[in-house]
Design an enzyme around this catalytic site. Structure first.
Site, PDB file in Angstrom:
ATOM      1  N   THR A 100       0.830  -1.202   0.000  1.00  0.00           N
ATOM      2  CA  THR A 100       0.000   0.000   0.000  1.00  0.00           C
ATOM      3  C   THR A 100       0.863   1.250   0.000  1.00  0.00           C
ATOM      4  O   THR A 100       1.995   1.248   0.482  1.00  0.00           O
ATOM      5  CB  THR A 100      -0.922   0.037   1.237  1.00  0.00           C
ATOM      6  OG1 THR A 100      -0.121  -0.089   2.424  1.00  0.00           O
ATOM      7  CG2 THR A 100      -1.939  -1.086   1.192  1.00  0.00           C
ATOM      8  N   GLY A 103      12.178   7.400   4.053  1.00  0.00           N
ATOM      9  CA  GLY A 103      11.696   7.522   5.421  1.00  0.00           C
ATOM     10  C   GLY A 103      12.597   6.925   6.477  1.00  0.00           C
ATOM     11  O   GLY A 103      13.826   6.896   6.335  1.00  0.00           O
ATOM     12  N   SER A 104      11.982   6.414   7.532  1.00  0.00           N
ATOM     13  CA  SER A 104      12.742   5.912   8.677  1.00  0.00           C
ATOM     14  C   SER A 104      12.119   4.632   9.213  1.00  0.00           C
ATOM     15  O   SER A 104      11.028   4.237   8.816  1.00  0.00           O
ATOM     16  CB  SER A 104      12.781   6.976   9.785  1.00  0.00           C
ATOM     17  OG  SER A 104      11.461   7.321  10.183  1.00  0.00           O
ATOM     18  N   GLY A 140      10.715   5.348  26.921  1.00  0.00           N
ATOM     19  CA  GLY A 140      10.732   6.628  26.227  1.00  0.00           C
ATOM     20  C   GLY A 140       9.450   7.409  26.447  1.00  0.00           C
ATOM     21  O   GLY A 140       8.357   6.895  26.220  1.00  0.00           O
ATOM     22  N   GLU A 179      11.884   7.231  31.195  1.00  0.00           N
ATOM     23  CA  GLU A 179      12.535   8.213  30.327  1.00  0.00           C
ATOM     24  C   GLU A 179      13.928   8.565  30.840  1.00  0.00           C
ATOM     25  O   GLU A 179      14.101   8.902  32.007  1.00  0.00           O
ATOM     26  CB  GLU A 179      11.670   9.478  30.243  1.00  0.00           C
ATOM     27  CG  GLU A 179      12.302  10.659  29.536  1.00  0.00           C
ATOM     28  CD  GLU A 179      12.745  10.346  28.114  1.00  0.00           C
ATOM     29  OE1 GLU A 179      13.938  10.553  27.831  1.00  0.00           O
ATOM     30  OE2 GLU A 179      11.912   9.886  27.310  1.00  0.00           O
ATOM     31  N   MET A 213      12.113  14.538  12.228  1.00  0.00           N
ATOM     32  CA  MET A 213      11.439  13.468  11.483  1.00  0.00           C
ATOM     33  C   MET A 213       9.931  13.667  11.586  1.00  0.00           C
ATOM     34  O   MET A 213       9.243  13.039  12.390  1.00  0.00           O
ATOM     35  CB  MET A 213      11.860  12.104  12.029  1.00  0.00           C
ATOM     36  CG  MET A 213      13.281  11.728  11.666  1.00  0.00           C
ATOM     37  SD  MET A 213      13.685  10.046  12.192  1.00  0.00           S
ATOM     38  CE  MET A 213      15.295   9.820  11.422  1.00  0.00           C
ATOM     39  N   HIS A 224     -15.551  35.030  18.374  1.00  0.00           N
ATOM     40  CA  HIS A 224     -15.887  34.747  19.770  1.00  0.00           C
ATOM     41  C   HIS A 224     -17.192  33.959  19.831  1.00  0.00           C
ATOM     42  O   HIS A 224     -18.132  34.275  19.120  1.00  0.00           O
ATOM     43  CB  HIS A 224     -16.040  36.064  20.538  1.00  0.00           C
ATOM     44  CG  HIS A 224     -16.533  35.873  21.944  1.00  0.00           C
ATOM     45  ND1 HIS A 224     -15.693  35.493  22.984  1.00  0.00           N
ATOM     46  CD2 HIS A 224     -17.774  35.994  22.482  1.00  0.00           C
ATOM     47  CE1 HIS A 224     -16.405  35.398  24.100  1.00  0.00           C
ATOM     48  NE2 HIS A 224     -17.672  35.699  23.816  1.00  0.00           N
TER      49      HIS A 224
END
Length: 509
Positions: A75, A184-185, A220, A243, A361, A487
Protein backbone atom coordinates in the site's frame (compact mmCIF):
# COMPACT_ATOMS: atom_id res chain seq x y z
CA UNK A 1 4.63 44.56 4.49
CA UNK A 2 4.06 43.99 0.78
CA UNK A 3 0.64 42.76 -0.32
CA UNK A 4 0.55 39.23 -1.77
CA UNK A 5 -0.30 40.56 -5.22
CA UNK A 6 2.83 42.71 -5.21
CA UNK A 7 4.94 39.79 -4.01
CA UNK A 8 3.46 37.57 -6.74
CA UNK A 9 4.17 40.15 -9.43
CA UNK A 10 7.69 40.61 -8.11
CA UNK A 11 8.36 36.87 -8.29
CA UNK A 12 6.78 36.61 -11.72
CA UNK A 13 9.06 39.35 -13.05
CA UNK A 14 12.06 37.43 -11.73
CA UNK A 15 10.87 34.47 -13.78
CA UNK A 16 10.37 31.90 -11.00
CA UNK A 17 6.88 30.83 -12.09
CA UNK A 18 7.49 31.25 -15.79
CA UNK A 19 10.57 29.00 -15.64
CA UNK A 20 8.54 26.26 -14.02
CA UNK A 21 5.52 26.51 -16.31
CA UNK A 22 7.18 27.28 -19.67
CA UNK A 23 10.37 25.28 -19.25
CA UNK A 24 8.48 21.99 -19.12
CA UNK A 25 5.85 22.30 -21.83
CA UNK A 26 7.47 19.66 -24.01
CA UNK A 27 7.65 17.06 -21.24
CA UNK A 28 5.02 14.33 -21.38
CA UNK A 29 3.24 13.16 -18.22
CA UNK A 30 1.51 10.17 -19.83
CA UNK A 31 2.24 6.90 -17.94
CA UNK A 32 3.71 4.02 -19.89
CA UNK A 33 2.36 0.47 -19.92
CA UNK A 34 5.40 -1.78 -19.82
CA UNK A 35 6.47 -5.37 -19.43
CA UNK A 36 8.92 -6.33 -16.69
CA UNK A 37 11.80 -6.66 -19.19
CA UNK A 38 11.13 -3.29 -20.84
CA UNK A 39 12.63 -0.26 -19.06
CA UNK A 40 10.47 2.72 -18.17
CA UNK A 41 11.77 6.14 -19.17
CA UNK A 42 11.16 8.88 -16.60
CA UNK A 43 12.12 12.43 -15.77
CA UNK A 44 11.78 11.91 -12.01
CA UNK A 45 11.79 8.63 -10.10
CA UNK A 46 10.79 8.84 -6.44
CA UNK A 47 11.80 5.97 -4.15
CA UNK A 48 9.25 5.79 -1.34
CA UNK A 49 5.60 6.83 -1.14
CA UNK A 50 5.39 8.25 2.36
CA UNK A 51 4.27 11.86 2.97
CA UNK A 52 7.43 13.24 1.36
CA UNK A 53 7.57 10.78 -1.53
CA UNK A 54 3.97 10.70 -2.69
CA UNK A 55 3.58 14.49 -2.42
CA UNK A 56 6.82 15.02 -4.36
CA UNK A 57 5.66 12.57 -7.05
CA UNK A 58 2.33 14.33 -7.49
CA UNK A 59 3.94 17.78 -7.56
CA UNK A 60 6.52 16.62 -10.10
CA UNK A 61 3.76 15.30 -12.36
CA UNK A 62 1.82 18.54 -11.98
CA UNK A 63 4.92 20.44 -13.12
CA UNK A 64 5.04 18.33 -16.27
CA UNK A 65 7.66 15.77 -15.31
CA UNK A 66 7.13 12.17 -16.41
CA UNK A 67 7.10 10.67 -12.91
CA UNK A 68 7.50 7.20 -11.41
CA UNK A 69 7.07 6.34 -7.73
CA UNK A 70 8.59 3.08 -6.45
CA UNK A 71 7.17 1.66 -3.21
CA UNK A 72 8.28 -1.58 -1.52
CA UNK A 73 5.07 -2.10 0.46
CA UNK A 74 1.75 -3.22 -1.00
CA UNK A 75 0.00 0.00 0.00
CA UNK A 76 1.02 3.60 -0.57
CA UNK A 77 1.51 6.17 2.19
CA UNK A 78 4.59 4.92 4.02
CA UNK A 79 4.93 4.55 7.78
CA UNK A 80 2.86 7.65 8.56
CA UNK A 81 -0.28 6.52 6.82
CA UNK A 82 -0.07 2.76 7.41
CA UNK A 83 1.52 2.28 10.85
CA UNK A 84 2.19 5.76 12.22
CA UNK A 85 0.52 9.17 12.29
CA UNK A 86 -2.85 8.19 10.87
CA UNK A 87 -3.76 4.96 12.74
CA UNK A 88 -2.40 6.39 15.99
CA UNK A 89 -4.67 9.45 15.67
CA UNK A 90 -7.68 7.19 15.15
CA UNK A 91 -6.87 5.33 18.38
CA UNK A 92 -6.07 8.54 20.26
CA UNK A 93 -9.41 10.04 19.28
CA UNK A 94 -11.50 6.96 20.01
CA UNK A 95 -9.73 6.16 23.27
CA UNK A 96 -10.44 9.74 24.39
CA UNK A 97 -14.16 9.24 23.72
CA UNK A 98 -14.09 5.98 25.68
CA UNK A 99 -12.24 7.66 28.54
CA UNK A 100 -14.84 10.44 28.71
CA UNK A 101 -17.73 7.97 28.67
CA UNK A 102 -16.18 5.49 31.08
CA UNK A 103 -15.08 8.10 33.61
CA UNK A 104 -17.08 10.87 35.26
CA UNK A 105 -16.77 13.35 32.39
CA UNK A 106 -20.03 12.51 30.62
CA UNK A 107 -21.95 12.28 33.90
CA UNK A 108 -20.78 15.78 34.87
CA UNK A 109 -22.28 17.04 31.60
CA UNK A 110 -25.65 15.45 32.30
CA UNK A 111 -25.05 12.46 30.05
CA UNK A 112 -25.85 9.35 32.07
CA UNK A 113 -25.01 5.93 30.67
CA UNK A 114 -25.92 2.68 32.37
CA UNK A 115 -23.09 0.66 30.85
CA UNK A 116 -20.01 1.49 28.81
CA UNK A 117 -18.14 -1.38 27.19
CA UNK A 118 -15.00 -1.37 25.10
CA UNK A 119 -15.17 -3.24 21.80
CA UNK A 120 -11.48 -3.18 20.92
CA UNK A 121 -11.98 -5.17 17.74
CA UNK A 122 -14.47 -2.58 16.46
CA UNK A 123 -12.14 0.26 17.43
CA UNK A 124 -9.32 -1.35 15.46
CA UNK A 125 -11.69 -1.86 12.54
CA UNK A 126 -12.52 1.87 12.42
CA UNK A 127 -8.79 2.65 12.45
CA UNK A 128 -8.17 0.25 9.57
CA UNK A 129 -11.10 1.67 7.57
CA UNK A 130 -9.63 5.16 7.81
CA UNK A 131 -6.18 3.92 6.75
CA UNK A 132 -7.60 1.96 3.81
CA UNK A 133 -9.57 4.96 2.57
CA UNK A 134 -6.53 7.22 2.68
CA UNK A 135 -4.12 4.76 1.04
CA UNK A 136 -6.70 4.26 -1.70
CA UNK A 137 -6.91 8.02 -1.98
CA UNK A 138 -3.21 8.26 -2.83
CA UNK A 139 -3.57 5.57 -5.48
CA UNK A 140 -6.43 7.60 -6.99
CA UNK A 141 -4.33 10.79 -6.92
CA UNK A 142 -1.50 8.97 -8.69
CA UNK A 143 -3.86 7.95 -11.49
CA UNK A 144 -5.40 11.41 -11.62
CA UNK A 145 -1.99 13.06 -11.93
CA UNK A 146 -0.54 10.33 -14.20
CA UNK A 147 2.14 9.17 -11.78
CA UNK A 148 3.36 5.65 -12.63
CA UNK A 149 3.33 3.45 -9.51
CA UNK A 150 5.84 0.58 -9.44
CA UNK A 151 5.46 -1.87 -6.55
CA UNK A 152 8.89 -3.22 -5.55
CA UNK A 153 12.05 -2.57 -3.55
CA UNK A 154 13.79 0.33 -5.25
CA UNK A 155 17.57 0.34 -5.56
CA UNK A 156 19.71 2.89 -7.38
CA UNK A 157 21.71 0.86 -9.91
CA UNK A 158 23.26 3.79 -11.74
CA UNK A 159 23.33 7.59 -11.70
CA UNK A 160 20.32 7.55 -13.99
CA UNK A 161 18.77 4.20 -13.17
CA UNK A 162 16.54 2.65 -10.51
CA UNK A 163 15.76 -1.07 -10.39
CA UNK A 164 12.67 -2.23 -8.51
CA UNK A 165 12.69 -5.81 -7.26
CA UNK A 166 9.14 -7.12 -7.03
CA UNK A 167 7.69 -9.65 -4.60
CA UNK A 168 7.72 -12.41 -7.23
CA UNK A 169 11.45 -11.89 -7.82
CA UNK A 170 11.09 -10.10 -11.14
CA UNK A 171 12.61 -6.68 -11.67
CA UNK A 172 11.55 -3.44 -13.31
CA UNK A 173 14.24 -1.07 -14.59
CA UNK A 174 13.54 2.66 -14.71
CA UNK A 175 15.87 4.89 -16.73
CA UNK A 176 15.49 8.33 -15.24
CA UNK A 177 16.91 11.84 -15.43
CA UNK A 178 16.46 12.54 -11.72
CA UNK A 179 16.18 10.31 -8.64
CA UNK A 180 14.55 11.40 -5.38
CA UNK A 181 15.18 9.29 -2.27
CA UNK A 182 12.23 9.50 0.14
CA UNK A 183 12.52 6.18 1.95
CA UNK A 184 11.70 7.52 5.42
CA UNK A 185 12.74 5.91 8.68
CA UNK A 186 12.37 2.78 10.78
CA UNK A 187 12.11 2.01 14.49
CA UNK A 188 15.40 2.29 16.36
CA UNK A 189 16.06 -1.06 18.07
CA UNK A 190 16.90 -1.20 21.77
CA UNK A 191 20.20 -3.03 22.42
CA UNK A 192 19.57 -6.43 24.00
CA UNK A 193 15.77 -6.32 23.64
CA UNK A 194 14.16 -8.24 20.78
CA UNK A 195 10.89 -6.83 19.47
CA UNK A 196 8.39 -9.58 18.62
CA UNK A 197 5.38 -7.25 18.03
CA UNK A 198 3.40 -9.43 20.42
CA UNK A 199 4.34 -8.61 24.01
CA UNK A 200 7.51 -6.63 23.28
CA UNK A 201 6.32 -4.15 20.69
CA UNK A 202 7.38 -1.13 18.69
CA UNK A 203 4.94 1.62 17.77
CA UNK A 204 3.75 -0.67 14.95
CA UNK A 205 2.72 -3.48 17.30
CA UNK A 206 1.23 -1.05 19.81
CA UNK A 207 -1.30 0.00 17.16
CA UNK A 208 -2.66 -3.53 16.82
CA UNK A 209 -2.75 -5.14 20.27
CA UNK A 210 -5.48 -7.77 20.56
CA UNK A 211 -6.40 -6.86 24.14
CA UNK A 212 -5.79 -4.12 26.67
CA UNK A 213 -2.76 -5.06 28.77
CA UNK A 214 -3.12 -4.98 32.53
CA UNK A 215 0.29 -3.33 32.86
CA UNK A 216 2.36 -1.63 30.18
CA UNK A 217 5.87 -0.19 30.38
CA UNK A 218 6.91 2.35 27.75
CA UNK A 219 10.61 2.94 27.11
CA UNK A 220 10.73 6.63 26.23
CA UNK A 221 8.43 9.53 27.12
CA UNK A 222 8.88 11.45 23.89
CA UNK A 223 6.09 12.21 21.42
CA UNK A 224 5.38 8.61 20.34
CA UNK A 225 5.76 7.21 23.86
CA UNK A 226 3.26 9.56 25.50
CA UNK A 227 0.79 9.30 22.61
CA UNK A 228 0.63 5.50 22.50
CA UNK A 229 0.95 5.23 26.27
CA UNK A 230 -2.07 7.55 26.54
CA UNK A 231 -4.13 5.34 24.23
CA UNK A 232 -3.70 2.24 26.37
CA UNK A 233 -3.89 4.11 29.68
CA UNK A 234 -7.28 5.54 28.66
CA UNK A 235 -8.48 2.08 27.65
CA UNK A 236 -7.66 0.70 31.09
CA UNK A 237 -3.98 -0.25 31.23
CA UNK A 238 -1.67 0.72 34.09
CA UNK A 239 1.03 2.57 32.12
CA UNK A 240 4.50 3.61 33.27
CA UNK A 241 6.90 5.46 30.98
CA UNK A 242 10.63 5.21 31.68
CA UNK A 243 12.53 8.21 30.33
CA UNK A 244 16.30 8.79 30.29
CA UNK A 245 15.87 12.57 30.20
CA UNK A 246 14.44 14.68 33.00
CA UNK A 247 11.30 15.75 31.14
CA UNK A 248 8.46 14.43 28.98
CA UNK A 249 7.60 15.45 25.42
CA UNK A 250 10.91 14.94 23.67
CA UNK A 251 13.28 17.39 21.99
CA UNK A 252 12.21 21.01 21.41
CA UNK A 253 9.40 21.22 23.94
CA UNK A 254 9.43 24.25 26.24
CA UNK A 255 10.27 23.15 29.79
CA UNK A 256 7.45 25.10 31.44
CA UNK A 257 4.98 23.48 29.06
CA UNK A 258 6.56 20.06 29.64
CA UNK A 259 6.18 20.29 33.42
CA UNK A 260 2.53 21.29 33.16
CA UNK A 261 1.93 18.58 30.55
CA UNK A 262 3.44 15.92 32.81
CA UNK A 263 1.30 17.09 35.73
CA UNK A 264 -1.90 16.78 33.67
CA UNK A 265 -0.98 13.31 32.37
CA UNK A 266 -0.18 12.14 35.89
CA UNK A 267 -3.56 13.41 37.03
CA UNK A 268 -5.08 11.19 34.32
CA UNK A 269 -3.20 8.17 35.73
CA UNK A 270 -0.10 8.06 33.50
CA UNK A 271 3.03 7.24 35.56
CA UNK A 272 6.57 8.43 34.81
CA UNK A 273 10.06 7.48 35.90
CA UNK A 274 12.32 10.28 34.65
CA UNK A 275 16.12 10.41 34.69
CA UNK A 276 15.92 6.64 34.49
CA UNK A 277 17.36 4.11 32.05
CA UNK A 278 16.30 0.60 31.07
CA UNK A 279 19.14 -1.91 31.37
CA UNK A 280 17.33 -4.99 30.10
CA UNK A 281 14.12 -6.97 29.76
CA UNK A 282 13.44 -10.64 30.43
CA UNK A 283 10.42 -12.69 29.38
CA UNK A 284 9.17 -14.98 32.14
CA UNK A 285 7.56 -18.41 31.82
CA UNK A 286 4.11 -16.93 32.54
CA UNK A 287 4.47 -14.56 29.58
CA UNK A 288 5.05 -11.45 31.65
CA UNK A 289 8.14 -9.28 31.22
CA UNK A 290 10.58 -8.10 33.88
CA UNK A 291 12.01 -4.71 32.93
CA UNK A 292 15.24 -3.79 34.73
CA UNK A 293 15.79 -0.08 35.37
CA UNK A 294 18.16 2.20 37.28
CA UNK A 295 19.00 5.89 37.54
CA UNK A 296 20.31 7.50 34.35
CA UNK A 297 23.61 8.23 36.05
CA UNK A 298 23.64 4.98 38.01
CA UNK A 299 22.08 4.08 41.31
CA UNK A 300 19.70 1.57 42.82
CA UNK A 301 18.41 -1.05 40.38
CA UNK A 302 14.71 -1.87 40.19
CA UNK A 303 12.49 -4.31 38.30
CA UNK A 304 9.06 -3.46 36.88
CA UNK A 305 6.86 -6.32 35.69
CA UNK A 306 4.46 -5.78 32.80
CA UNK A 307 2.31 -7.61 30.25
CA UNK A 308 3.43 -5.47 27.31
CA UNK A 309 6.70 -3.60 26.82
CA UNK A 310 6.55 -0.76 24.29
CA UNK A 311 9.90 0.40 22.88
CA UNK A 312 9.76 4.06 21.80
CA UNK A 313 13.34 5.34 21.73
CA UNK A 314 13.11 7.04 18.36
CA UNK A 315 13.57 6.27 14.69
CA UNK A 316 16.54 6.00 12.33
CA UNK A 317 16.83 6.76 8.59
CA UNK A 318 15.95 3.86 6.28
CA UNK A 319 18.85 3.81 3.82
CA UNK A 320 19.82 0.13 3.64
CA UNK A 321 20.31 -1.57 0.29
CA UNK A 322 19.57 1.57 -1.73
CA UNK A 323 22.84 1.34 -3.66
CA UNK A 324 24.33 4.42 -2.03
CA UNK A 325 27.69 2.81 -1.25
CA UNK A 326 28.22 1.77 -4.87
CA UNK A 327 27.61 5.37 -5.93
CA UNK A 328 30.04 6.76 -3.35
CA UNK A 329 27.33 8.53 -1.33
CA UNK A 330 28.45 8.31 2.30
CA UNK A 331 26.10 8.71 5.27
CA UNK A 332 26.71 11.11 8.16
CA UNK A 333 27.38 9.76 11.71
CA UNK A 334 23.61 9.53 12.35
CA UNK A 335 22.96 7.51 9.20
CA UNK A 336 21.48 10.41 7.22
CA UNK A 337 22.17 11.34 3.60
CA UNK A 338 24.10 14.63 3.29
CA UNK A 339 22.42 17.09 0.91
CA UNK A 340 22.86 20.74 -0.07
CA UNK A 341 20.20 23.46 0.21
CA UNK A 342 18.53 22.15 -2.96
CA UNK A 343 18.41 18.60 -1.50
CA UNK A 344 21.05 17.35 -3.94
CA UNK A 345 23.46 14.65 -2.84
CA UNK A 346 27.07 14.65 -4.05
CA UNK A 347 25.61 13.38 -7.34
CA UNK A 348 23.61 16.42 -8.57
CA UNK A 349 20.69 14.54 -10.16
CA UNK A 350 20.15 12.35 -7.07
CA UNK A 351 18.14 14.09 -4.35
CA UNK A 352 16.99 13.13 -0.85
CA UNK A 353 14.26 14.47 1.46
CA UNK A 354 12.38 13.68 4.66
CA UNK A 355 13.58 11.38 7.42
CA UNK A 356 16.72 10.33 5.50
CA UNK A 357 18.15 13.87 5.69
CA UNK A 358 18.85 16.22 8.61
CA UNK A 359 16.03 17.89 10.51
CA UNK A 360 13.02 16.77 12.52
CA UNK A 361 11.44 13.47 11.48
CA UNK A 362 8.01 14.92 10.76
CA UNK A 363 5.58 14.08 7.97
CA UNK A 364 4.78 17.71 7.20
CA UNK A 365 8.46 18.63 7.05
CA UNK A 366 8.94 15.85 4.47
CA UNK A 367 5.94 17.10 2.47
CA UNK A 368 7.35 20.63 2.30
CA UNK A 369 10.76 19.33 1.27
CA UNK A 370 9.19 17.15 -1.41
CA UNK A 371 7.33 20.05 -2.99
CA UNK A 372 10.19 22.55 -3.03
CA UNK A 373 12.71 19.89 -4.09
CA UNK A 374 10.87 19.13 -7.33
CA UNK A 375 10.17 22.82 -7.86
CA UNK A 376 13.93 23.23 -7.64
CA UNK A 377 14.40 20.54 -10.30
CA UNK A 378 12.16 22.68 -12.52
CA UNK A 379 14.37 25.72 -11.96
CA UNK A 380 12.44 27.28 -9.11
CA UNK A 381 13.63 28.58 -5.75
CA UNK A 382 14.01 26.18 -2.82
CA UNK A 383 12.98 28.15 0.28
CA UNK A 384 12.42 26.47 3.65
CA UNK A 385 12.77 27.77 7.20
CA UNK A 386 12.96 24.86 9.64
CA UNK A 387 12.27 27.26 12.51
CA UNK A 388 8.72 27.54 11.13
CA UNK A 389 8.00 23.79 11.15
CA UNK A 390 5.48 23.05 13.94
CA UNK A 391 5.45 20.03 16.25
CA UNK A 392 2.36 18.46 17.82
CA UNK A 393 1.72 15.83 20.50
CA UNK A 394 -1.80 14.48 19.97
CA UNK A 395 -2.67 13.52 23.53
CA UNK A 396 -5.49 15.18 25.45
CA UNK A 397 -4.78 17.93 26.08
CA UNK A 398 -2.66 18.40 22.98
CA UNK A 399 0.76 20.04 23.01
CA UNK A 400 2.05 22.06 20.06
CA UNK A 401 4.89 24.43 19.42
CA UNK A 402 6.73 26.27 16.68
CA UNK A 403 9.83 28.45 16.78
CA UNK A 404 12.14 28.84 19.74
CA UNK A 405 11.64 27.71 23.33
CA UNK A 406 12.68 29.82 26.31
CA UNK A 407 15.64 27.51 26.84
CA UNK A 408 16.84 27.98 23.26
CA UNK A 409 16.51 31.78 23.44
CA UNK A 410 18.52 31.87 26.67
CA UNK A 411 21.18 29.64 25.14
CA UNK A 412 21.42 31.88 22.06
CA UNK A 413 21.54 35.06 24.16
CA UNK A 414 18.44 36.58 22.57
CA UNK A 415 16.49 39.06 24.70
CA UNK A 416 12.82 38.15 24.75
CA UNK A 417 9.50 38.83 26.44
CA UNK A 418 6.75 36.39 27.40
CA UNK A 419 2.98 36.53 27.08
CA UNK A 420 0.75 33.84 28.60
CA UNK A 421 -2.96 33.14 28.67
CA UNK A 422 -4.62 30.18 30.45
CA UNK A 423 -7.47 28.25 28.88
CA UNK A 424 -9.22 28.51 32.26
CA UNK A 425 -9.91 32.16 31.31
CA UNK A 426 -11.14 31.31 27.80
CA UNK A 427 -14.92 31.28 27.42
CA UNK A 428 -15.07 28.48 24.83
CA UNK A 429 -12.84 26.25 26.97
CA UNK A 430 -15.12 27.02 29.94
CA UNK A 431 -18.27 26.07 28.04
CA UNK A 432 -16.55 22.86 26.90
CA UNK A 433 -15.44 22.11 30.48
CA UNK A 434 -11.96 21.55 29.07
CA UNK A 435 -9.71 24.17 30.64
CA UNK A 436 -6.32 22.54 31.26
CA UNK A 437 -3.31 24.31 29.77
CA UNK A 438 -2.29 27.66 28.34
CA UNK A 439 -0.84 29.55 25.39
CA UNK A 440 2.68 30.91 25.78
CA UNK A 441 4.15 33.41 23.32
CA UNK A 442 7.80 34.45 23.09
CA UNK A 443 8.51 37.77 21.38
CA UNK A 444 11.73 39.62 20.62
CA UNK A 445 12.20 42.38 23.17
CA UNK A 446 13.52 44.98 20.72
CA UNK A 447 11.23 44.36 17.73
CA UNK A 448 8.13 42.60 19.13
CA UNK A 449 8.59 39.91 16.46
CA UNK A 450 7.16 36.49 17.35
CA UNK A 451 10.01 34.08 18.12
CA UNK A 452 8.09 31.10 19.45
CA UNK A 453 4.64 29.84 20.36
CA UNK A 454 3.93 27.02 22.81
CA UNK A 455 0.43 25.70 23.37
CA UNK A 456 -0.83 23.16 25.89
CA UNK A 457 -4.54 22.62 25.69
CA UNK A 458 -7.56 21.68 23.58
CA UNK A 459 -7.08 22.23 19.87
CA UNK A 460 -3.38 23.05 20.21
CA UNK A 461 -2.53 21.14 17.04
CA UNK A 462 -4.87 23.33 14.99
CA UNK A 463 -4.00 26.60 16.71
CA UNK A 464 -0.24 26.21 16.19
CA UNK A 465 -0.69 26.68 12.45
CA UNK A 466 -1.69 30.30 13.05
CA UNK A 467 1.59 30.69 14.92
CA UNK A 468 3.54 29.01 12.09
CA UNK A 469 2.02 31.48 9.61
CA UNK A 470 3.02 34.37 11.86
CA UNK A 471 6.61 33.15 12.11
CA UNK A 472 6.87 32.43 8.37
CA UNK A 473 5.93 36.00 7.48
CA UNK A 474 7.72 37.77 10.34
CA UNK A 475 4.63 38.97 12.22
CA UNK A 476 4.90 40.86 15.48
CA UNK A 477 2.95 40.01 18.62
CA UNK A 478 0.98 43.22 18.07
CA UNK A 479 0.09 42.13 14.51
CA UNK A 480 -1.64 39.05 15.91
CA UNK A 481 -3.16 40.92 18.85
CA UNK A 482 -4.86 43.34 16.44
CA UNK A 483 -6.43 40.61 14.29
CA UNK A 484 -10.11 40.12 15.16
CA UNK A 485 -10.68 36.54 16.33
CA UNK A 486 -14.19 35.04 16.36
CA UNK A 487 -15.89 34.75 19.77
CA UNK A 488 -16.21 32.40 21.50
CA UNK A 489 -13.30 30.33 20.18
CA UNK A 490 -10.28 28.62 21.68
CA UNK A 491 -8.04 30.63 19.35
CA UNK A 492 -8.91 33.78 21.29
CA UNK A 493 -6.43 32.47 23.86
CA UNK A 494 -3.73 32.76 21.20
CA UNK A 495 -4.68 36.39 20.57
CA UNK A 496 -4.75 37.16 24.30
CA UNK A 497 -1.28 35.66 24.83
CA UNK A 498 0.04 37.91 22.06
CA UNK A 499 -1.67 40.89 23.70
CA UNK A 500 0.14 40.00 26.92
CA UNK A 501 3.47 39.68 25.10
CA UNK A 502 3.13 42.94 23.17
CA UNK A 503 1.40 45.21 25.70
CA UNK A 504 2.25 43.50 28.98
CA UNK A 505 -1.35 42.56 29.80
CA UNK A 506 -4.16 40.54 28.29
CA UNK A 507 -7.80 41.62 28.47
CA UNK A 508 -9.49 38.62 30.06
CA UNK A 509 -6.86 37.53 32.55
Amino acid sequence: MQSWSRVYCSLAKRGHFSRISHGLQAVSAVPLRTYADQPIDADVTVIGSGPGGYVAAIKAAQLGFKTVCVEKNETLGGTCLNVGCIPSKALLNNSHYYHMAHGKDFASRGIEMSEVRLNLEKMMEQKSTAVKALTGGIAHLFKQNKVVHVNGYGKITGKNQVTAKKADGSTQVIDTKNILIATGSEVTPFPGITIDEDTIVSSTGALSLKKVPEKMVVIGAGVIGVELGSVWQRLGADVTAVEFLGHVGGVGIDMEISKNFQRILQKQGFKFKLNTKVTGATKKSDGKIDVSIEGASGGKAEVITCDVLLVCIGRRPFTQNLGLEELGIELDPRGRIPVNTRFQTKIPNIYAIGDVVAGPMLAHKAEDEGIICVEGMAGGAVPIDYNCVPSVIYTHPEVAWVGKSEEQLKEEGIEYKVGKFPFAANSRAKTNADTDGMVKILGQKSTDRVLGAHILGPGAGEMVNEAALALEYGASCEDIARVCHAHPTLSEAFREANLAASFGKSINF
